[in-house]
Design a protein around this motif. Sequence first.
Motif, PDB file in Angstrom:
ATOM      1  N   GLY A   1      -6.650   0.305  -6.119  1.00 51.00           N
ATOM      2  CA  GLY A   1      -6.830   1.749  -6.017  1.00 51.00           C
ATOM      3  C   GLY A   1      -6.586   2.281  -4.611  1.00 51.00           C
ATOM      4  N   ARG A   2      -6.864   3.553  -4.462  1.00 52.79           N
ATOM      5  CA  ARG A   2      -6.620   4.231  -3.185  1.00 52.79           C
ATOM      6  C   ARG A   2      -7.699   3.886  -2.170  1.00 52.79           C
TER       7      ARG A   2
ATOM      8  N   ALA B   1       4.277  -8.408   3.180  1.00 56.67           N
ATOM      9  CA  ALA B   1       4.180  -7.047   2.644  1.00 56.67           C
ATOM     10  C   ALA B   1       5.484  -6.697   1.939  1.00 56.67           C
ATOM     11  N   ILE B   2       5.391  -5.844   0.923  1.00 55.52           N
ATOM     12  CA  ILE B   2       6.597  -5.493   0.173  1.00 55.52           C
ATOM     13  C   ILE B   2       6.794  -3.981   0.090  1.00 55.52           C
ATOM     14  N   ASN B   3       8.060  -3.602  -0.010  1.00 56.49           N
ATOM     15  CA  ASN B   3       8.453  -2.208  -0.240  1.00 56.49           C
ATOM     16  C   ASN B   3       9.387  -2.207  -1.458  1.00 56.49           C
TER      17      ASN B   3
ATOM     18  N   LEU C   1      -0.690 -10.808  -6.110  1.00 57.69           N
ATOM     19  CA  LEU C   1       0.030  -9.584  -5.793  1.00 57.69           C
ATOM     20  C   LEU C   1      -0.979  -8.438  -5.783  1.00 57.69           C
ATOM     21  N   VAL C   2      -1.198  -7.859  -4.611  1.00 63.70           N
ATOM     22  CA  VAL C   2      -2.227  -6.833  -4.424  1.00 63.70           C
ATOM     23  C   VAL C   2      -1.567  -5.471  -4.224  1.00 63.70           C
ATOM     24  N   LEU C   3      -1.966  -4.503  -5.046  1.00 61.99           N
ATOM     25  CA  LEU C   3      -1.449  -3.146  -4.957  1.00 61.99           C
ATOM     26  C   LEU C   3      -2.577  -2.207  -4.545  1.00 61.99           C
ATOM     27  N   ILE C   4      -2.357  -1.495  -3.446  1.00 62.14           N
ATOM     28  CA  ILE C   4      -3.353  -0.555  -2.928  1.00 62.14           C
ATOM     29  C   ILE C   4      -2.729   0.832  -2.900  1.00 62.14           C
TER      30      ILE C   4
ATOM     31  N   HIS D   1       0.849  -1.188   0.000  1.00 55.37           N
ATOM     32  CA  HIS D   1       0.000   0.000   0.000  1.00 55.37           C
ATOM     33  C   HIS D   1       0.882   1.235   0.000  1.00 55.37           C
ATOM     34  N   GLY D   2       0.480   2.221  -0.770  1.00 58.79           N
ATOM     35  CA  GLY D   2       1.254   3.448  -0.890  1.00 58.79           C
ATOM     36  C   GLY D   2       1.087   4.053  -2.265  1.00 58.79           C
TER      37      GLY D   2
END
Length: 265
Positions: free
Chosen positions: A144-145, A161-163, A117-120, A93-94
């Motif tokens: 999305g946001r 979680a990933i960065n 793979l989930v992107l928020i 998330h970011g």
Amino acid sequence: LDESLLIYYCADEYTAFTDSIKGLAQLEERLFRKADIVIVTSRPLLESKQNLNKNIFLIPHGVDVKHFRQAIEPDLKMPDEIARIPRPIIGFHGLLADWIDFDLIRTIAINIPNASLVLIGKAANDTYDEIESLRLLPNVYILGRKAYSELPSYCKAFDVAINPFKLNQLTLAANPLKVREYLAAGKCVVSTNIPAVTELKYCYTANTHDEFIDLILKVLELRPDPLEISETVANDDWSTRVDTLRSIVSSVISGNTNPGIESQD
């Protein structure tokens, strides 16, 4: 403004942003030299700016531990849109901006096909092509946001979680907020090798895409206690950071121009 005290809070290497304005470096240097106190959020920033002001102090970003620890609570309900996504979930998330390594995200999705793979987060305008390319992958979910209040319920679904930051002048000086938020939510983190996160327990750093993938696979096999993970950042809450700032201001005002106060990394 006829201020009695000027504190410059420097949270990034602002001149390294791609949309940085012309002349910003000179404007910022003037501010550094004029400020009574300078606060920086990472050790690389401290090292690169310390010659510009004698009263410069490191206070890393904090985290709302209580808020993100909700992700550990059994009765917290996950939103339907993420609850129905196949597990395991590799989550982020970011802001999806140009400092994100989209090639790395794509490589993760392709090489770990049995994971989602989930992107928020909001996508910056200049990342449109990258986002659309990721949408073509069957195991990538771009949600999305989301409101800050909802983030713990989404983090609850993450198995890791990933960065995925690129390594450049901007990110090497950064102290990613999201990493401590992930940890407070009881999640192990895999990150690129950003100096500010290397000493955080349960945050594993990689130098290459292959290393990143290997670490994700290893973390997915771990079963650490989420509360134990969250406890590693229990002393990094924002109130502690404010207390540190208050001590610095008090010391400088009282004439102790080098109080030697620095919050823990």
